[in-house]
Design a protein around this motif. Structure first.
Motif, short mmCIF file in Angstrom:
data_model
loop_
_atom_site.label_atom_id
_atom_site.label_comp_id
_atom_site.label_asym_id
_atom_site.label_seq_id
_atom_site.Cartn_x
_atom_site.Cartn_y
_atom_site.Cartn_z
N GLU A 184 -17.82 27.47 -17.38
CA GLU A 184 -16.75 26.66 -16.78
C GLU A 184 -17.24 25.97 -15.51
N ARG A 185 -17.98 26.70 -14.68
CA ARG A 185 -18.51 26.09 -13.44
C ARG A 185 -19.45 24.93 -13.77
N LYS A 186 -20.16 25.04 -14.90
CA LYS A 186 -21.09 23.99 -15.32
C LYS A 186 -20.40 22.84 -16.05
N GLY A 187 -19.09 22.96 -16.28
CA GLY A 187 -18.34 21.90 -16.94
C GLY A 187 -18.45 21.90 -18.45
N LEU A 188 -18.92 22.99 -19.02
CA LEU A 188 -19.07 23.08 -20.48
C LEU A 188 -17.75 23.40 -21.17
N ILE A 189 -16.92 24.19 -20.51
CA ILE A 189 -15.59 24.53 -21.03
C ILE A 189 -14.60 24.40 -19.89
N ALA A 190 -13.33 24.39 -20.23
CA ALA A 190 -12.29 24.26 -19.20
C ALA A 190 -11.17 25.26 -19.46
N SER A 191 -10.61 25.75 -18.39
CA SER A 191 -9.46 26.64 -18.49
C SER A 191 -8.31 26.02 -17.71
N MET A 192 -7.20 26.67 -17.81
CA MET A 192 -6.04 26.31 -16.99
C MET A 192 -5.42 27.61 -16.52
N ASN A 244 -2.02 30.03 -16.15
CA ASN A 244 -0.67 30.23 -16.68
C ASN A 244 0.28 30.53 -15.52
N SER A 245 1.53 30.84 -15.82
CA SER A 245 2.53 31.06 -14.77
C SER A 245 2.21 32.27 -13.89
N ALA A 246 1.41 33.19 -14.40
CA ALA A 246 0.99 34.36 -13.61
C ALA A 246 -0.32 34.09 -12.88
N ASN A 247 -0.78 32.84 -12.92
CA ASN A 247 -2.01 32.39 -12.28
C ASN A 247 -3.27 33.03 -12.90
N HIS A 248 -3.16 33.40 -14.18
CA HIS A 248 -4.32 33.92 -14.90
C HIS A 248 -5.02 32.77 -15.62
N ARG A 249 -6.30 32.85 -15.70
CA ARG A 249 -7.10 31.85 -16.39
C ARG A 249 -6.85 31.99 -17.90
N VAL A 250 -6.52 30.88 -18.56
CA VAL A 250 -6.32 30.86 -20.01
C VAL A 250 -7.03 29.64 -20.59
N TYR A 251 -7.37 29.77 -21.87
CA TYR A 251 -8.12 28.73 -22.56
C TYR A 251 -7.37 28.30 -23.80
N ARG A 252 -7.51 27.02 -24.13
CA ARG A 252 -7.00 26.52 -25.41
C ARG A 252 -7.90 27.08 -26.51
N ARG A 253 -7.35 27.22 -27.70
CA ARG A 253 -8.10 27.81 -28.82
C ARG A 253 -9.37 27.02 -29.16
N GLU A 254 -9.36 25.72 -28.89
CA GLU A 254 -10.51 24.88 -29.20
C GLU A 254 -11.78 25.32 -28.48
N VAL A 255 -11.61 26.08 -27.40
CA VAL A 255 -12.77 26.53 -26.63
C VAL A 255 -13.69 27.42 -27.47
N PRO A 263 -13.26 15.24 -27.53
CA PRO A 263 -11.90 15.20 -27.01
C PRO A 263 -11.59 16.47 -26.21
N ALA A 264 -10.92 16.30 -25.08
CA ALA A 264 -10.68 17.43 -24.17
C ALA A 264 -9.60 18.39 -24.68
N HIS A 265 -8.56 17.87 -25.32
CA HIS A 265 -7.42 18.73 -25.66
C HIS A 265 -7.07 18.72 -27.14
N SER A 266 -8.08 18.58 -27.97
CA SER A 266 -7.85 18.67 -29.40
C SER A 266 -9.12 19.20 -30.06
N VAL A 267 -8.98 19.58 -31.30
CA VAL A 267 -10.12 20.10 -32.04
C VAL A 267 -11.03 18.93 -32.41
N PRO A 268 -12.31 19.01 -32.06
CA PRO A 268 -13.23 17.95 -32.47
C PRO A 268 -13.29 17.84 -33.99
N ASP A 269 -13.39 16.61 -34.48
CA ASP A 269 -13.45 16.43 -35.92
C ASP A 269 -14.90 16.29 -36.39
N THR A 270 -15.07 16.06 -37.67
CA THR A 270 -16.40 15.96 -38.27
C THR A 270 -17.22 14.85 -37.63
#
Length: 143
Positions: free
Chosen positions: A26-34, A36-47, A75-82
């Protein structure tokens, strides 16, 4: 249906990587998190797919900077396609082919070179194959 996010622990369990490695990616910019309401790091399934590509690419020696560059076009927020994966494959094709040839030569000639005992940088077919830079003088020419 609401988007299901994965905790850092769930991603670690699913990918077989330690949490610290995911934070590093994540620090290297390879993946991204966000957060949640409890301030815990969570990832989209695409990660999960991104991490799989990172692991495979690293295992064949692709540097993290090149991996990051390739993934930046996905694409940042969707599953990459073929087509997305095909673009990455095309970018890495020539470099991977070069690496395969080098590793094959190393595998096939290593015993011969170790057994020969010459340790000659001038004559070694592995260390100095097709030396086009020798005419420029001794020492490292590309560093």
């Amino acid at each position: 249906m609401a988007q299901r996010y994965l905790s850092v622990g769930e991603v670690a369990d699913r990918t077989g990587l330690p949490v610290s490695t995911l934070h590093f990616y994540e620090r290297k910019g390879l993946i991204a998190s966000m957060r949640n309401s409890a301030n815990h790091r969570v990832y989209r399934r695409e990660v999960l797919r991104r991490v799989s590509v990172i692991k495979v690419a690293q295992s064949v020696g692709v540097p993290l900077a090149e991996i990051a560059e390739a993934l930046s076009g996905l694409p940042a927020h969707s599953v990459p396609d073929t087509d997305d994966w095909a673009r990455i494959s095309e970018v890495w094709h020539d470099d991977l082919t070069r690496r395969i040839k080098l590793l094959t030569a190393l595998r096939d000639k290593m015993a011969m070179c170790i057994g020969c005992g010459c340790l000659s940088v001038k004559r070694c077919p592995l260390v100095n194959a097709d030396d086009h830079l020798a005419s420029e003088g001794p020492g490292a020419r590309l560093l």
